[in-house]
Design a protein around this motif. Structure first.
Motif, PDB file in Angstrom:
ATOM      1  N   ALA A 133      -3.598   3.585  -1.874  1.00 48.04           N
ATOM      2  CA  ALA A 133      -3.832   2.659  -2.972  1.00 48.04           C
ATOM      3  C   ALA A 133      -2.858   1.497  -2.925  1.00 48.04           C
ATOM      4  N   ALA A 134      -3.267   0.384  -3.545  1.00 47.31           N
ATOM      5  CA  ALA A 134      -2.396  -0.780  -3.671  1.00 47.31           C
ATOM      6  C   ALA A 134      -1.434  -0.546  -4.828  1.00 47.31           C
ATOM      7  N   HIS A 135      -0.199  -0.958  -4.645  1.00 48.01           N
ATOM      8  CA  HIS A 135       0.820  -0.838  -5.683  1.00 48.01           C
ATOM      9  C   HIS A 135       1.474  -2.190  -5.871  1.00 48.01           C
ATOM     10  N   LEU A 165       0.833  -1.200   0.000  1.00 43.48           N
ATOM     11  CA  LEU A 165       0.000   0.000   0.000  1.00 43.48           C
ATOM     12  C   LEU A 165       0.866   1.248   0.000  1.00 43.48           C
ATOM     13  N   HIS A 166       0.339   2.306  -0.610  1.00 48.95           N
ATOM     14  CA  HIS A 166       1.053   3.581  -0.691  1.00 48.95           C
ATOM     15  C   HIS A 166       0.070   4.711  -0.417  1.00 48.95           C
ATOM     16  N   LEU A 167       0.406   5.547   0.570  1.00 51.16           N
ATOM     17  CA  LEU A 167      -0.391   6.738   0.850  1.00 51.16           C
ATOM     18  C   LEU A 167       0.226   7.887   0.067  1.00 51.16           C
ATOM     19  N   HIS A 168      -0.430   8.263  -1.014  1.00 53.12           N
ATOM     20  CA  HIS A 168       0.060   9.339  -1.881  1.00 53.12           C
ATOM     21  C   HIS A 168       0.062  10.658  -1.122  1.00 53.12           C
ATOM     22  N   GLY A 169       0.955  11.535  -1.489  1.00 49.42           N
ATOM     23  CA  GLY A 169       1.062  12.845  -0.844  1.00 49.42           C
ATOM     24  C   GLY A 169       1.964  12.819   0.374  1.00 49.42           C
ATOM     25  N   TYR A 170       1.898  11.765   1.151  1.00 47.76           N
ATOM     26  CA  TYR A 170       2.774  11.602   2.316  1.00 47.76           C
ATOM     27  C   TYR A 170       3.889  10.605   2.023  1.00 47.76           C
ATOM     28  N   TYR A 199      -9.422   7.194   1.545  1.00 43.04           N
ATOM     29  CA  TYR A 199      -8.827   8.525   1.444  1.00 43.04           C
ATOM     30  C   TYR A 199      -8.559   9.052   2.844  1.00 43.04           C
ATOM     31  N   VAL A 200      -7.432   9.719   2.993  1.00 46.95           N
ATOM     32  CA  VAL A 200      -7.119  10.443   4.228  1.00 46.95           C
ATOM     33  C   VAL A 200      -7.289  11.919   3.897  1.00 46.95           C
ATOM     34  N   GLU A 201      -8.133  12.581   4.670  1.00 54.94           N
ATOM     35  CA  GLU A 201      -8.387  14.000   4.446  1.00 54.94           C
ATOM     36  C   GLU A 201      -7.914  14.774   5.673  1.00 54.94           C
ATOM     37  N   VAL A 202      -6.903  15.614   5.478  1.00 54.20           N
ATOM     38  CA  VAL A 202      -6.380  16.454   6.553  1.00 54.20           C
ATOM     39  C   VAL A 202      -7.113  17.786   6.476  1.00 54.20           C
TER      40      VAL A 202
END
Length: 116
Positions: A96-98, A64-69, A110-113
């Protein structure tokens, strides 16, 4: 000189308004089944400055990859994994899965800050 009661209260509230807000930790757990959590993908909202700990368990191994972070987590089937982040940058970021067969997989969540 002694301040009248209402002036003392105003001065105290003014000082407290500038006091730092202590960061909190938020936890969220999800089960990944057949490369999905839900449809539509859930959104985890976290105030800026807080720590978010995601605990994920999958029925199959996946990266898994948390985009943006730019955080990554390698999940093994049936074994919980933890992804921790300091929510500093406002925005909405997909997890997302990679890897093999997952190049264009939809977001699991989704992670929303959000502003504090």
């Amino acid at each position: 000189m002694r301040l009248p009661r209402h002036d003392w209260l105003f001065a105290t509230l003014t000082l407290l308004a500038g006091a730092p807000v202590w960061a909190a930790q938020q936890n969220a757990s999800f089960e990944v089944k057949q490369q999905r959590i839900a449809d539509p993908a859930p959104t985890v909202r976290v105030p800026q400055g807080d720590t978010l700990v995601l605990e994920l368990r999958s029925d199959a191994p996946m990266d898994l990859h948390l985009h943006g972070y730019d955080l990554q987590l390698a999940l093994k089937a049936g074994t919980p994994g933890r992804l921790q982040l300091q929510a500093q940058v406002l925005g909405r970021y997909p997890l997302a899965a990679h890897g093999k067969g997952h190049h264009h997989a939809p977001a699991l969540l989704y992670v929303e800050v959000v502003p504090r």
